[in-house]
Design a protein around this motif. Structure first.
Motif, PDB file in Angstrom:
ATOM      1  N   GLY A  52       1.897  -1.786 -15.169  1.00  0.00           N
ATOM      2  CA  GLY A  52       3.189  -1.897 -14.504  1.00  0.00           C
ATOM      3  C   GLY A  52       3.420  -0.813 -13.470  1.00  0.00           C
ATOM      4  N   VAL A  53       2.567   0.221 -13.437  1.00  0.00           N
ATOM      5  CA  VAL A  53       2.662   1.284 -12.438  1.00  0.00           C
ATOM      6  C   VAL A  53       1.426   1.179 -11.548  1.00  0.00           C
ATOM      7  N   THR A  54       1.620   0.797 -10.312  1.00  0.00           N
ATOM      8  CA  THR A  54       0.505   0.542  -9.403  1.00  0.00           C
ATOM      9  C   THR A  54       0.346   1.680  -8.414  1.00  0.00           C
ATOM     10  N   GLY A  55      -0.753   2.424  -8.541  1.00  0.00           N
ATOM     11  CA  GLY A  55      -1.088   3.463  -7.577  1.00  0.00           C
ATOM     12  C   GLY A  55      -2.187   2.979  -6.655  1.00  0.00           C
ATOM     13  N   TRP A  56      -2.666   3.867  -5.801  1.00  0.00           N
ATOM     14  CA  TRP A  56      -3.722   3.485  -4.876  1.00  0.00           C
ATOM     15  C   TRP A  56      -4.985   3.044  -5.609  1.00  0.00           C
ATOM     16  N   GLY A  57      -5.374   3.794  -6.637  1.00  0.00           N
ATOM     17  CA  GLY A  57      -6.567   3.424  -7.378  1.00  0.00           C
ATOM     18  C   GLY A  57      -6.425   2.062  -8.033  1.00  0.00           C
ATOM     19  N   THR A  58      -5.255   1.800  -8.609  1.00  0.00           N
ATOM     20  CA  THR A  58      -5.002   0.495  -9.222  1.00  0.00           C
ATOM     21  C   THR A  58      -5.095  -0.621  -8.193  1.00  0.00           C
ATOM     22  N   ALA A  59      -4.473  -0.392  -7.017  1.00  0.00           N
ATOM     23  CA  ALA A  59      -4.486  -1.406  -5.958  1.00  0.00           C
ATOM     24  C   ALA A  59      -5.897  -1.648  -5.441  1.00  0.00           C
ATOM     25  N   ILE A  60      -6.682  -0.583  -5.297  1.00  0.00           N
ATOM     26  CA  ILE A  60      -8.063  -0.737  -4.836  1.00  0.00           C
ATOM     27  C   ILE A  60      -8.873  -1.535  -5.848  1.00  0.00           C
ATOM     28  N   GLY A  61      -8.744  -1.201  -7.124  1.00  0.00           N
ATOM     29  CA  GLY A  61      -9.480  -1.908  -8.159  1.00  0.00           C
ATOM     30  C   GLY A  61      -9.121  -3.383  -8.205  1.00  0.00           C
ATOM     31  N   ALA A  62      -7.817  -3.682  -8.104  1.00  0.00           N
ATOM     32  CA  ALA A  62      -7.388  -5.080  -8.133  1.00  0.00           C
ATOM     33  C   ALA A  62      -7.912  -5.837  -6.921  1.00  0.00           C
ATOM     34  N   ALA A  63      -7.905  -5.205  -5.749  1.00  0.00           N
ATOM     35  CA  ALA A  63      -8.383  -5.863  -4.532  1.00  0.00           C
ATOM     36  C   ALA A  63      -9.882  -6.110  -4.592  1.00  0.00           C
ATOM     37  N   VAL A  64     -10.623  -5.171  -5.145  1.00  0.00           N
ATOM     38  CA  VAL A  64     -12.076  -5.342  -5.270  1.00  0.00           C
ATOM     39  C   VAL A  64     -12.393  -6.491  -6.217  1.00  0.00           C
ATOM     40  N   ALA A  88       0.827  -1.207   0.000  1.00  0.00           N
ATOM     41  CA  ALA A  88       0.000   0.000   0.000  1.00  0.00           C
ATOM     42  C   ALA A  88       0.861   1.257   0.000  1.00  0.00           C
ATOM     43  N   LEU A  89       1.958   1.226   0.745  1.00  0.00           N
ATOM     44  CA  LEU A  89       2.855   2.388   0.784  1.00  0.00           C
ATOM     45  C   LEU A  89       3.586   2.565  -0.547  1.00  0.00           C
ATOM     46  N   ALA A  90       3.967   1.461  -1.179  1.00  0.00           N
ATOM     47  CA  ALA A  90       4.610   1.552  -2.492  1.00  0.00           C
ATOM     48  C   ALA A  90       3.645   2.116  -3.534  1.00  0.00           C
ATOM     49  N   ALA A  91       2.383   1.696  -3.465  1.00  0.00           N
ATOM     50  CA  ALA A  91       1.371   2.251  -4.371  1.00  0.00           C
ATOM     51  C   ALA A  91       1.172   3.740  -4.096  1.00  0.00           C
ATOM     52  N   GLY A  92       1.262   4.112  -2.816  1.00  0.00           N
ATOM     53  CA  GLY A  92       1.134   5.523  -2.472  1.00  0.00           C
ATOM     54  C   GLY A  92       2.245   6.354  -3.061  1.00  0.00           C
ATOM     55  N   HIS A  93       3.436   5.798  -3.133  1.00  0.00           N
ATOM     56  CA  HIS A  93       4.542   6.529  -3.750  1.00  0.00           C
ATOM     57  C   HIS A  93       4.230   6.853  -5.204  1.00  0.00           C
ATOM     58  N   GLN A  94       3.681   5.888  -5.925  1.00  0.00           N
ATOM     59  CA  GLN A  94       3.339   6.116  -7.336  1.00  0.00           C
ATOM     60  C   GLN A  94       2.231   7.155  -7.474  1.00  0.00           C
ATOM     61  N   SER A  95       1.178   7.024  -6.674  1.00  0.00           N
ATOM     62  CA  SER A  95       0.050   7.955  -6.759  1.00  0.00           C
ATOM     63  C   SER A  95       0.463   9.365  -6.375  1.00  0.00           C
ATOM     64  N   LEU A  96       1.212   9.485  -5.282  1.00  0.00           N
ATOM     65  CA  LEU A  96       1.593  10.811  -4.808  1.00  0.00           C
ATOM     66  C   LEU A  96       2.572  11.493  -5.758  1.00  0.00           C
ATOM     67  N   THR A  97       3.483  10.722  -6.329  1.00  0.00           N
ATOM     68  CA  THR A  97       4.424  11.305  -7.292  1.00  0.00           C
ATOM     69  C   THR A  97       3.692  11.817  -8.521  1.00  0.00           C
ATOM     70  N   PHE A  98       2.776  10.996  -9.027  1.00  0.00           N
ATOM     71  CA  PHE A  98       1.993  11.420 -10.195  1.00  0.00           C
ATOM     72  C   PHE A  98       1.151  12.649  -9.866  1.00  0.00           C
ATOM     73  N   ALA A  99       0.490  12.641  -8.694  1.00  0.00           N
ATOM     74  CA  ALA A  99      -0.359  13.773  -8.308  1.00  0.00           C
ATOM     75  C   ALA A  99       0.460  15.035  -8.121  1.00  0.00           C
ATOM     76  N   LEU A 100       1.670  14.897  -7.582  1.00  0.00           N
ATOM     77  CA  LEU A 100       2.508  16.072  -7.368  1.00  0.00           C
ATOM     78  C   LEU A 100       2.888  16.727  -8.689  1.00  0.00           C
ATOM     79  N   PHE A 101       3.391  15.940  -9.617  1.00  0.00           N
ATOM     80  CA  PHE A 101       3.856  16.526 -10.875  1.00  0.00           C
ATOM     81  C   PHE A 101       2.695  17.028 -11.735  1.00  0.00           C
ATOM     82  N   SER A 102       1.629  16.246 -11.832  1.00  0.00           N
ATOM     83  CA  SER A 102       0.490  16.707 -12.630  1.00  0.00           C
ATOM     84  C   SER A 102      -0.217  17.866 -11.929  1.00  0.00           C
ATOM     85  N   GLY A 103      -0.266  17.841 -10.586  1.00  0.00           N
ATOM     86  CA  GLY A 103      -0.872  18.950  -9.851  1.00  0.00           C
ATOM     87  C   GLY A 103      -0.087  20.232  -9.998  1.00  0.00           C
TER      88      GLY A 103
END
Length: 265
Positions: free
Chosen positions: A212-224, A57-72
């Motif tokens: 190949g890039v797993t963010g929080w949304g990806t992890a949530i979708g896969a878990a569901v 979950a923390l590794a997925a957070g790194h991907q999501s937060l990095t993407f959100a930071l740069f796109s934001g």
């Protein structure tokens, strides 16, 4: 001893300190800052330690937060330029430039990213998705920036500075920029939760971050889809907590920084 109102001391002390005090005194903002700091530390630690549902979950957070930071950041920069240019070019240009921004803020723009992801296909890259996310975040930032700048330009001390014979350049340097920085920073902040929420929604549908890039949304979708409650809990909780913290800090910034802008001249 502080300089007189409207001088370069605005960049160093006085209103900046007061704005910081107001921000930290705002409980949701203070709690949000604490949560974000703890989250950054946890993500960094998780990348080193790794392993297990928490590490994933923390590794997925790194991907999501990095993407959100740069796109934001991209959306914030575009929105600030949009709003500032509209105000600088005069009322007629402002109406023409801000009409689409106002219209776009009333639309469910978060749905644009999964649409773009579907059109780009499985070979989509991070850069095109980040550009689309930045474009989605920009209109709201532009509207807020325009409103803040318009409110600032109506303040009496600017009229007094003009009446005193200050040139446009000196008014900009000594009055407008020091007073505009804090409220515009609050406007720019709104791009971060928008970018994170947009990416997470698209990734939840499988149309966000590339394969190949797993963010929080990806992890949530896969878990569901797998029916794995344990794998779902971590990313869902961290995503919700991060969005709450970002919004709490943003609300505190708008309250503290708009008050600060109105209080120094």
């Amino acid at each position: 001893m502080h300089g007189p109102a409207g001088t370069d001391s605005h960049w160093r002390d006085g209103p900046w300190q007061k704005a910081g005090q107001r921000l930290t005194a705002h409980r949701p903002a203070a709690a949000g800052l604490t949560v974000l700091a703890a989250l950054m530390l946890a993500v960094a630690t998780g990348l080193v330690a790794g392993g297990g549902p928490v590490g994933a979950a923390l590794a997925a957070g790194h991907q999501s937060l990095t993407f959100a930071l740069f796109s934001g950041l991209g959306g914030a920069a575009l929105g600030l330029l949009w709003g500032a240019a509209a105000v600088a070019l005069g009322e007629r240009a402002e109406r023409a430039m801000m009409a689409p921004a106002i219209a776009l803020t009333g639309l469910p723009l978060a749905l644009v990213l999964p649409l773009a992801g579907g059109l780009l296909g499985p070979e989509r890259g991070l850069a095109p998705m980040a550009v689309v996310t930045a474009l989605i975040a920009a209109p709201a930032v532009a509207v807020i920036a325009r409103d803040e700048l318009r409110a600032l330009l109506r303040r009496e001390f600017l009229s007094a500075a003009q009446a005193a014979g200050l040139t446009g350049g000196r008014r900009l340097r000594r009055h407008i920029l020091p007073n505009a920085v804090l409220p515009l920073a609050a406007a720019a902040w709104t791009a971060l939760p928008r970018a994170l929420m947009t990416e997470s929604l698209a990734s939840l549908l499988g149309l966000g971050l590339p394969e190949g890039v797993t963010g929080w949304g990806t992890a949530i979708g896969a878990a569901v889809r797998a029916g794995d409650a344990v794998a779902l809990a971590g990313p869902a909780l961290l995503l919700a907590l991060t969005l709450w913290a970002l919004h709490g800090v943003g609300d505190g910034m708008r309250l503290a920084f708009s008050t600060a802008a109105g209080g120094h001249q």
